[in-house]
Design a protein around this motif. Structure first.
Motif, PDB file in Angstrom:
ATOM      1  N   PRO A   1       3.120  -8.887   7.276  1.00 60.13           N
ATOM      2  CA  PRO A   1       1.872  -9.649   7.051  1.00 60.13           C
ATOM      3  C   PRO A   1       1.582  -9.719   5.544  1.00 60.13           C
ATOM      4  CG  PRO A   1       1.377  -7.454   7.896  1.00 60.13           C
ATOM      5  CD  PRO A   1       2.872  -7.612   7.991  1.00 60.13           C
ATOM      6  N   MET A   2       1.732 -10.892   4.994  1.00 59.37           N
ATOM      7  CA  MET A   2       1.668 -11.066   3.546  1.00 59.37           C
ATOM      8  C   MET A   2       0.295 -11.537   3.092  1.00 59.37           C
ATOM      9  SD  MET A   2       4.786 -10.519   2.243  1.00 59.37           S
ATOM     10  CE  MET A   2       4.838 -11.517   0.760  1.00 59.37           C
ATOM     11  N   VAL A   3      -0.080 -11.107   1.901  1.00 58.83           N
ATOM     12  CA  VAL A   3      -1.241 -11.646   1.193  1.00 58.83           C
ATOM     13  C   VAL A   3      -0.691 -12.528   0.076  1.00 58.83           C
ATOM     14  CG1 VAL A   3      -3.310 -11.148  -0.141  1.00 58.83           C
ATOM     15  CG2 VAL A   3      -2.578  -9.570   1.674  1.00 58.83           C
TER      16      VAL A   3
ATOM     17  N   ALA B   1      -7.844 -10.702  -7.960  1.00 56.50           N
ATOM     18  CA  ALA B   1      -8.625  -9.522  -7.605  1.00 56.50           C
ATOM     19  C   ALA B   1      -8.772  -9.389  -6.095  1.00 56.50           C
ATOM     20  CB  ALA B   1      -9.998  -9.588  -8.273  1.00 56.50           C
ATOM     21  N   THR B   2      -8.940 -10.531  -5.420  1.00 58.07           N
ATOM     22  CA  THR B   2      -9.048 -10.500  -3.957  1.00 58.07           C
ATOM     23  C   THR B   2      -7.732 -10.072  -3.329  1.00 58.07           C
ATOM     24  OG1 THR B   2     -10.619 -12.332  -4.104  1.00 58.07           O
ATOM     25  CG2 THR B   2      -9.711 -11.846  -1.934  1.00 58.07           C
ATOM     26  N   ALA B   3      -6.632 -10.596  -3.863  1.00 63.20           N
ATOM     27  CA  ALA B   3      -5.312 -10.220  -3.346  1.00 63.20           C
ATOM     28  C   ALA B   3      -5.090  -8.723  -3.509  1.00 63.20           C
ATOM     29  CB  ALA B   3      -4.223 -11.003  -4.071  1.00 63.20           C
TER      30      ALA B   3
ATOM     31  N   ALA C   1       0.837  -1.201   0.000  1.00 64.94           N
ATOM     32  CA  ALA C   1       0.000   0.000   0.000  1.00 64.94           C
ATOM     33  C   ALA C   1       0.873   1.253   0.000  1.00 64.94           C
ATOM     34  CB  ALA C   1      -0.919  -0.007   1.221  1.00 64.94           C
ATOM     35  N   PRO C   2       0.409   2.328  -0.613  1.00 64.52           N
ATOM     36  CA  PRO C   2       1.180   3.590  -0.596  1.00 64.52           C
ATOM     37  C   PRO C   2       1.442   4.049   0.830  1.00 64.52           C
ATOM     38  CG  PRO C   2      -0.643   3.704  -2.174  1.00 64.52           C
ATOM     39  CD  PRO C   2      -0.843   2.449  -1.379  1.00 64.52           C
ATOM     40  N   GLY C   3       2.662   4.530   1.067  1.00 59.81           N
ATOM     41  CA  GLY C   3       3.041   4.995   2.394  1.00 59.81           C
ATOM     42  C   GLY C   3       3.369   3.888   3.358  1.00 59.81           C
ATOM     43  N   GLY C   4       3.406   2.642   2.878  1.00 59.84           N
ATOM     44  CA  GLY C   4       3.644   1.514   3.751  1.00 59.84           C
ATOM     45  C   GLY C   4       5.083   1.034   3.720  1.00 59.84           C
TER      46      GLY C   4
END
Length: 236
Positions: free
Chosen positions: A196-198, A231-233, A176-179
């Motif tokens: 924490p991975m997806v 798409a869920t990821a 995510a941006p800023g992460g």
């Protein structure tokens, strides 16, 4: 030299009679009368001007000329059957059906323009496209339910499967941006895997490749979420 004109049905009758050695058995297998078969053989001998069989009330045997003609007759039939099979294959490609199994990423990105081009060149071929996970792609091709499959995993050639690499691509980590991944630098495996991975599910080719890479480098991979669809990821 006078050309010998024989049709393939007469030649098949001759070869079958040579195999069975019996007018009665040959006529039964061909579904014709014994007199019709006898006339066919007589026509062949008249046209070749050669005695091909020695026959009496019980036995039928090839003469030396008959043995030579049999070798040539079998060659003619083999060539004819091969040519007809080739033509049948040609017709099937013109009036057939092509079933493709592929990963969703491939069926959504790589295949649509190729399928459009193929259908324009072969308008009489119905194309069916099935998007599924890697194991499903392999299973569909192996079971004969798909003519060709596209997967991201490396597949060993077997009696039922032949694998051809089309292209190579890189794996990247997305955040995510800023992460955590916002810095413009090289990240180490340990840093990424500590987050924490997806991850894609274990049935996907992407996951099997990542698991193999982690094992190769001696890292444990324990994602927070496991999903089956890209798409869920992305949403997570």
């Amino acid at each position: 030299m006078k050309r010998i004109n024989l049709d393939t049905e007469e030649i098949r009758s001759f070869c079958l009679l040579a195999e069975t050695g019996s007018f009665r058995k040959t006529a039964q297998r061909l579904g014709i009368s014994g007199s019709t078969l006898s006339r066919q053989i007589s026509r062949i001998e008249d046209r070749t001007q050669a005695r091909l069989f020695d026959r009496d009330t019980r036995n039928v045997a090839l003469t030396e000329q008959g043995k030579m003609f049999l070798r040539l007759a079998e060659r003619i039939l083999n060539t004819t059957d091969s040519a007809l099979d080739e033509f049948d294959t040609y017709l099937n490609t013109k009036r057939g059906k092509l079933t493709i199994a592929g990963l969703p990423s491939v069926t959504a990105g790589l295949l649509p323009p190729l399928i459009a081009e193929f259908m324009q060149a072969h308008p009489n071929v119905d194309v069916q496209l099935n998007d599924m996970l890697s194991e499903g792609v392999l299973r569909e091709v192996e079971m004969g339910r798909a003519d060709i499959g596209f997967t991201a995993d490396v597949v060993e050639d077997t009696d039922n499967l032949s694998f051809q690499r089309l292209l190579s691509d890189r794996f990247i980590a997305v955040g995510a941006p800023g992460g955590f991944l916002d810095e413009n630098r090289t990240y180490q495996w340990e840093e990424i895997l500590s987050q924490p991975m997806v991850a894609m599910s274990r049935e996907t080719s992407v996951r099997s490749i990542i698991d193999a890479a982690c094992t190769q480098h001696g890292f444990a991979f324990h994602p927070r979420f496991e999903v089956a669809h890209l798409a869920t990821a992305g949403a997570l």
